[in-house]
Every structure is written in structure tokens, then in C-alpha cells.
Design a protein around this motif. Structure first.
Motif, PDB file in Angstrom:
ATOM      1  N   GLN A 210     104.578   0.277 -13.466  1.00  0.00           N
ATOM      2  CA  GLN A 210     105.119   0.410 -12.330  1.00  0.00           C
ATOM      3  C   GLN A 210     106.695   0.000 -11.808  1.00  0.00           C
ATOM      4  O   GLN A 210     106.615  -1.002 -11.712  1.00  0.00           O
ATOM      5  CB  GLN A 210     104.054   0.087 -11.327  1.00  0.00           C
ATOM      6  CG  GLN A 210     102.779   0.329 -11.305  1.00  0.00           C
ATOM      7  CD  GLN A 210     102.438   1.506  -9.868  1.00  0.00           C
ATOM      8  OE1 GLN A 210     103.309   1.574  -8.777  1.00  0.00           O
ATOM      9  NE2 GLN A 210     100.992   1.369  -9.640  1.00  0.00           N
TER      10      GLN A 210
ATOM     11  N   TYR B 151     109.738  -4.174 -11.694  1.00  0.00           N
ATOM     12  CA  TYR B 151     109.068  -3.971 -12.049  1.00  0.00           C
ATOM     13  C   TYR B 151     107.471  -4.371 -12.092  1.00  0.00           C
ATOM     14  O   TYR B 151     107.289  -5.990 -11.880  1.00  0.00           O
ATOM     15  CB  TYR B 151     108.951  -3.631 -13.321  1.00  0.00           C
ATOM     16  CG  TYR B 151     109.259  -4.421 -14.649  1.00  0.00           C
ATOM     17  CD1 TYR B 151     108.405  -4.693 -14.991  1.00  0.00           C
ATOM     18  CD2 TYR B 151     110.503  -4.813 -14.786  1.00  0.00           C
ATOM     19  CE1 TYR B 151     108.135  -6.204 -16.042  1.00  0.00           C
ATOM     20  CE2 TYR B 151     110.506  -5.627 -15.921  1.00  0.00           C
ATOM     21  CZ  TYR B 151     109.340  -6.483 -16.201  1.00  0.00           C
ATOM     22  OH  TYR B 151     109.372  -7.593 -17.061  1.00  0.00           O
TER      23      TYR B 151
ATOM     24  N   SER C 209     106.417   4.666  -5.572  1.00  0.00           N
ATOM     25  CA  SER C 209     106.666   3.923  -6.732  1.00  0.00           C
ATOM     26  C   SER C 209     106.736   5.097  -7.819  1.00  0.00           C
ATOM     27  O   SER C 209     106.074   5.987  -7.558  1.00  0.00           O
ATOM     28  CB  SER C 209     105.497   2.683  -6.981  1.00  0.00           C
ATOM     29  OG  SER C 209     104.594   2.862  -7.169  1.00  0.00           O
TER      30      SER C 209
ATOM     31  N   PRO D 201     108.548  -0.096  -8.632  1.00  0.00           N
ATOM     32  CA  PRO D 201     108.220   0.427  -7.129  1.00  0.00           C
ATOM     33  C   PRO D 201     109.667   0.311  -6.189  1.00  0.00           C
ATOM     34  O   PRO D 201     110.572  -0.152  -6.501  1.00  0.00           O
ATOM     35  CB  PRO D 201     107.525  -1.147  -5.966  1.00  0.00           C
ATOM     36  CG  PRO D 201     108.121  -1.962  -7.174  1.00  0.00           C
ATOM     37  CD  PRO D 201     108.714  -1.570  -8.616  1.00  0.00           C
TER      38      PRO D 201
END
Length: 332
Positions: A276, A285, A251, A278
Motif C-alpha cells: 500500500q 509504503y 491509498s 498511502p
């Protein structure tokens, strides 16, 4: 006798610079200590006899400081002063490469400059909340959140964690904890490199354990007595474990860390957030953030108000969780 006098003289020489600042008030009183900062019309002065005191800027007649200060005046950019000298009533003499006498009323901020390389500096906070309800259902919830950072030279260690438990009618319904450690290496006043590891466990979620190992660059916009603002980007390796197996993926993340002291250090506004992204097609997100306000009751006790937002976006839908934390804490 001579040895005693010399020892006393050396001790006085070493100690006196720590308390070299003097403030004369309009009523004729004089206070000695160390200027922490001036902001929001309040001068924070650290004294040996009363700890840190807040003085209304308009009540000051003049002042003196033998240490460098960053000074901001209305309508002007920040300027550096090697020292401040007492002048006439309502005035102060700013001494640097040149000397200028200015009105105190024109000064809106005083902040001691913070060097890049420093000896050991340790600060942190620990906030706790206890919630007990006795209605149709008996509910007990307690939660502890803390963070600590240690800086020495070009290195910074950051440790954050939280622990939460909840029971209803004597049955446990929530039990989770999270711990994160980050190591920063500064290259100059702004740029640094971060390497961090995080682990979280939750006995009541599908994924019972989460591990994250990440690394990436960071940029410090500012860091002084008024607060700080850091922005960090990382590439992470994420491992999720459940009772049916484990899943590993990469990520990208963007994180900020913001803190600002207000009202002469009495109030502290802070925010931490991480976004984040990934490498999973089903998840767009994951956003985890907290926004808080702490009121300093004294030199160590805090009254805290915290708002948390956790959001996951994927498959065209968003799922959000919001938490509120009101409690007491300690700071150092």
C-alpha cells in the motif's frame, strides 16, 4: 421389475463417468477412479474406496481416461487431449484431433482443464496455533487464521480473517482481529474487477480501528488443479480511528495471491502480499505479506508453517515485524 432395471441403468450412467479413469500398475493391479492431476512424479487418483491416493508415475504400466486433460511432455509445450487410451506396457494413446502413442516416461504433467463458468465451488483453510510458556513469566498465546472462497459462474467471493490473543502472568497484552471480504466479477478467463472491504481492531495499538474500502482491476494468470496466481490493483479509502480522533486518506495498493500444489497435492506452497502506498507525506509504503507451506496429513488435516513480514517505510526509516506460525489446520 422393469422400472427398477431402468432406474439402475440411469443411475449407473450418471455415476460411472465420475469414475471413468483406470490405472494399470506394473505389478498387475488395476485401480479405478478419477485422475486429479500428475505432477512431480506422483499421480493423484481419487477413488471411492480409499479416497485420494498417490501413485508413483514410474509404477504405472498404462492408463485410460475418458475426460479431457492438459498434457505436458518433456521438451514440448502443453497439448490438449480429449481422452487417453491404454496402450502397450509403458505407453499410452493420446487422442485429440489426431491419435499418437507416446511413452509414459515422456509425460511430466496431467491437469484437467478448468472451465471459466463453473457451478458452485467452495474451498478454504483454517489454521490455528497455541503457544504456552511456563518460565519466569507465564505466557499464553493463541491465534487463528482462515480464508474461504466461493465461486459460481463469473462471481467469486473471498473471505479472510484472523484472531489473536496473548496473556502474560494472567494479564492481557494483545487482543486484535481482522476481517476482509472481496467480491470479484470475471469478464473473461483472466480479467476481473474486485471490490472489497476490510476492518481490523487492536485494543493495544494507538490506532484501535482500521477500515478500508477499495476497488480495482485484477488479472488471473492461471487457475487450475495445480494452483492459482492473481494480481490485483486497487484504489482505497482508508479510515484510522484512535481514542484521540480519526484520520481518513486515500491509498493505492498492489496485491497478489499465489498457491501451488507440489508432490502430487501432498504439499501446498502459498503466498499472499499487499503493498500500500498511502497519500501521506510521512509514510512511503506499507507492506504486509505471508509465505506458508502446508503438508496434507489426510483429506482434511494440514500441518502448517507460516512466515509473516509487516514493514512500514517513512521519514527515511523502516520498521519491520516478523511472525512465525507453526500449527495444525483443516482444509476443504
Amino acid at each position: 421389475m422393469l422400472l427398477r432395471i431402468l432406474s439402475f441403468s440411469m443411475l449407473f450412467t450418471l455415476v460411472s463417468p465420475l469414475w471413468a479413469d483406470t490405472v494399470w500398475l506394473a505389478n498387475g493391479d488395476r485401480l479405478s477412479g478419477e485422475i486429479v492431476l500428475l505432477d512431480g512424479g506422483k499421480l493423484a487418483l481419487k477413488t471411492r474406496y480409499a479416497g485420494q491416493v498417490l501413485i508413483d508415475w514410474q509404477d504405472i504400466d498404462t492408463l485410460r481416461s475418458d475426460k479431457p486433460l492438459l498434457l505436458r511432455r518433456r521438451g514440448l509445450d502443453s497439448q490438449h487431449s480429449r481422452q487417453l487410451a491404454a496402450a502397450g506396457s509403458g505407453m499410452v494413446r493420446v487422442i485429440d484431433t489426431t491419435t499418437e502413442t507416446v511413452p509414459l516416461a515422456s509425460i511430466t504433467r496431467l491437469v484437467p482443464p478448468r472451465p471459466l463458468l463453473r457451478d458452485l465451488v467452495w474451498e478454504g483453510n483454517l489454521d490455528a496455533k497455541l503457544d504456552m510458556e511456563r518460565n519466569q513469566d507465564d505466557r499464553d498465546e493463541w491465534r487463528v487464521k482462515g480464508n474461504s472462497r466461493v465461486e459460481h459462474g463469473r462471481w467469486r467471493h473471498v473471505l479472510t480473517g484472523e484472531l489473536e490473543r496473548e496473556t502474560r502472568n494472567g494479564r492481557e497484552v494483545d487482543d486484535n482481529w481482522r476481517l476482509e471480504y472481496d467480491l470479484d466479477r470475471f469478464f473473461n478467463r483472466h480479467w476481473f474487477w474486485r471490490t472489497g472491504v476490510e476492518q481490523a481492531e487492536d485494543g493495544f495499538e494507538f490506532f484501535t480501528r482500521q477500515r478500508i474500502l477499495g476497488s480495482g482491476p485484477g488479472y488471473r494468470f492461471w487457475d487450475d488443479e495445480l494452483g492459482r496466481f492473481d494480481l490485483i490493483g486497487q484504489l482505497n479509502r482508508v479510515q484510522l480511528e484512535s481514542r484521540s480522533g480519526a484520520r481518513t486518506f486515500d491509498s493505492l495498493s498492489l496485491e497478489w495471491d499465489y498457491k501451488r500444489l507440489l508432490w502430487g497435492t501432498r504439499l501446498e506452497l502459498y503466498s499472499n502480499a499487499e503493498l500500500q502506498v498511502p497519500e501521506i507525506a510521512a509514510v512511503d509504503y506499507v507492506f504486509d505479506s505471508e509465505f506458508g507451506l502446508r503438508y496434507r496429513l489426510n483429506s482434511w488435516a494440514r500441518l502448517s508453517l507460516l512466515y509473516e513480514l509487516e514493514q512500514i517505510r517513512g521519514l527515511g526509516q523502516s520498521t519491520s515485524e516478523r511472525h512465525y506460525l507453526i500449527g495444525l489446520g483443516v482444509g476443504w
